[in-house]
Design an enzyme around this catalytic site. Structure first.
Site, PDB file in Angstrom:
ATOM      1  N   LYS A 133     -58.978  35.829  72.767  1.00 42.01           N
ATOM      2  CA  LYS A 133     -59.281  36.988  71.928  1.00 42.01           C
ATOM      3  C   LYS A 133     -60.784  37.160  71.733  1.00 42.01           C
ATOM      4  O   LYS A 133     -61.246  38.264  71.442  1.00 42.01           O
ATOM      5  CB  LYS A 133     -58.593  36.869  70.567  1.00 42.01           C
ATOM      6  CG  LYS A 133     -57.148  36.400  70.590  1.00 42.01           C
ATOM      7  CD  LYS A 133     -56.240  37.268  71.440  1.00 42.01           C
ATOM      8  CE  LYS A 133     -54.803  36.754  71.366  1.00 42.01           C
ATOM      9  NZ  LYS A 133     -53.899  37.469  72.276  1.00 42.01           N
ATOM     10  N   TYR A 170     -39.958  34.132  70.574  1.00 45.76           N
ATOM     11  CA  TYR A 170     -41.388  34.037  70.308  1.00 45.76           C
ATOM     12  C   TYR A 170     -41.675  32.873  69.366  1.00 45.76           C
ATOM     13  O   TYR A 170     -41.030  32.731  68.316  1.00 45.76           O
ATOM     14  CB  TYR A 170     -41.904  35.342  69.695  1.00 45.76           C
ATOM     15  CG  TYR A 170     -43.384  35.329  69.408  1.00 45.76           C
ATOM     16  CD1 TYR A 170     -44.305  35.585  70.418  1.00 45.76           C
ATOM     17  CD2 TYR A 170     -43.868  35.033  68.140  1.00 45.76           C
ATOM     18  CE1 TYR A 170     -45.670  35.554  70.181  1.00 45.76           C
ATOM     19  CE2 TYR A 170     -45.228  34.995  67.879  1.00 45.76           C
ATOM     20  CZ  TYR A 170     -46.120  35.258  68.910  1.00 45.76           C
ATOM     21  OH  TYR A 170     -47.474  35.216  68.664  1.00 45.76           O
ATOM     22  N   TYR A 191     -48.048  30.083  73.442  1.00 43.61           N
ATOM     23  CA  TYR A 191     -48.556  30.775  74.626  1.00 43.61           C
ATOM     24  C   TYR A 191     -48.729  29.833  75.824  1.00 43.61           C
ATOM     25  O   TYR A 191     -47.939  29.854  76.763  1.00 43.61           O
ATOM     26  CB  TYR A 191     -49.895  31.460  74.304  1.00 43.61           C
ATOM     27  CG  TYR A 191     -49.778  32.544  73.274  1.00 43.61           C
ATOM     28  CD1 TYR A 191     -49.409  33.837  73.629  1.00 43.61           C
ATOM     29  CD2 TYR A 191     -50.023  32.276  71.931  1.00 43.61           C
ATOM     30  CE1 TYR A 191     -49.285  34.841  72.678  1.00 43.61           C
ATOM     31  CE2 TYR A 191     -49.894  33.266  70.971  1.00 43.61           C
ATOM     32  CZ  TYR A 191     -49.529  34.544  71.342  1.00 43.61           C
ATOM     33  OH  TYR A 191     -49.396  35.523  70.399  1.00 43.61           O
TER      34      TYR A 191
END
Length: 336
Positions: free
Chosen positions: A49, A262, A288
């Site tokens: 990010k 998730y 992730y």
């Protein structure tokens, strides 16, 4: 593709290294696997990010914002890094947490601890399935009523402005490839909010090389995720005024490694985390990169890549979250 005329902040003063994973490659019997260490990017705790926020925060400052607003799951890396960027720029930050398979704990560890430590101004928690875009609009209106100006940072930095960070990363990868005298035959990355995946595909399409990019989904199904990524690419093409459109078939996602859902790691995810920690001394996270590495290992075993090819795994960060998943990771002694 020239990004110099777009405003950008610099949060990393160096290129993140590309390192060979020799032990992993040997264990799998080929191909040659390399890792791009974007977990070592600037801002608190590192992660992909950061590249997106260089462009997003520059845009916020250009708009005269004094407060950043963003959203993510309870252990969001993106929220942590958006807050870090706000601190760096002398801005305030308000966060919206969506409880996706995980309840919010105000005394939680990992990213939640770092959010408190860095002085997040306000946290709002909503249940899974909430219209987070509308909720962030409300937060922005609240700031306006206080005489302040908020800037909404898209979830995960997953829009065309954020994706420019990974268009830029492609140039970095290609420069390193030349310096290392290695031709990468494939890139494997997480595909979540879509900014990283879309930026890589667009950047490679604009370059002189043809490196396929495979996205390992962490949340959505294959078709839905590919549509999301391609939508960002189309907006990116318009923003950059590119004449050569990126073909839809350049976007390739796999949803075989999402696991139970998730932020819910499968046994393969935990095995991949343990393997990289014990054989390469590199930390992955259960949300992730653990899932992406499990996907890469699975593809190697299926013969997806040629035996002598050079595969680049993009480490998108997320390391602080592993401390909240400590019992999950250590209680499954998969590797012995």
């Amino acid at each position: 593709m020239n990004l110099q005329h777009f405003p950008r902040r610099i949060y990393t003063e160096y290129n993140t290294p590309i390192q060979p994973l020799r032990h992993l490659s040997k264990i799998l019997g080929g191909p040659n696997i390399y890792i791009k260490r974007d977990d070592l990017l600037g801002l608190t705790g590192g992660g992909n990010k950061t590249r997106k926020l260089e462009f997003l925060v520059a845009h916020a400052l250009e708009q005269g914002a004094d407060t950043l607003i963003t959203t993510g799951a309870v252990q969001s890396n993106h929220c942590r890094l958006t807050l870090a960027a706000a601190v760096k720029e002398g801005l305030k930050c308000r966060l919206l947490f969506e409880e996706r398979n995980r309840k919010y704990d105000p005394n939680g560890n990992g990213n939640l601890f770092l959010d408190r430590l860095m002085g997040v101004e306000k946290i709002k928690v909503v249940p899974d399935g909430t219209d987070v875009v509308s909720e962030m609009d409300i937060m922005k209106q609240e700031l306006e009523s206080e005489g302040r100006k908020g800037y909404i940072v898209a979830e995960g930095g997953g829009n065309d402005i954020g994706a420019m960070g990974y268009v830029n990363c492609v140039h970095e990868i290609l420069e390193q490839s030349q310096e290392m005298e290695i031709q990468f035959d494939h890139i494997v990355t997480a595909s979540g909010s879509g900014g990283t995946h879309s930026g890589l595909v667009a950047g490679i399409h604009d370059s002189t090389v043809n490196i396929p990019v495979t996205g390992i989904n962490v949340r959505r199904g294959k078709f839905q995720q590919e549509q999301k990524v391609y939508g960002i690419i189309r907006n990116l093409v318009d923003r950059l005024d590119l004449h050569d459109d990126v073909p839809r078939e350049a976007v390739h996602c796999l949803d075989d490694y999402i696991g139970p859902g998730y932020a819910l790691p499968s046994e393969d995810t935990i095995a991949a985390i343990q393997l990289l920690a014990q054989k390469e001394g590199i930390l992955l996270d259960p949300v992730y990169t653990g899932k992406v590495m499990a996907g890469l290992i699975g593809l190697v075993k299926e013969g997806y890549f040629s035996h002598d090819s050079n595969i680049l795994f993009l480490h998108t960060g997320g390391t602080p979250a592993i401390y909240e998943f400590k019992s999950t990771i250590l209680n499954q002694h998969i590797l012995g």
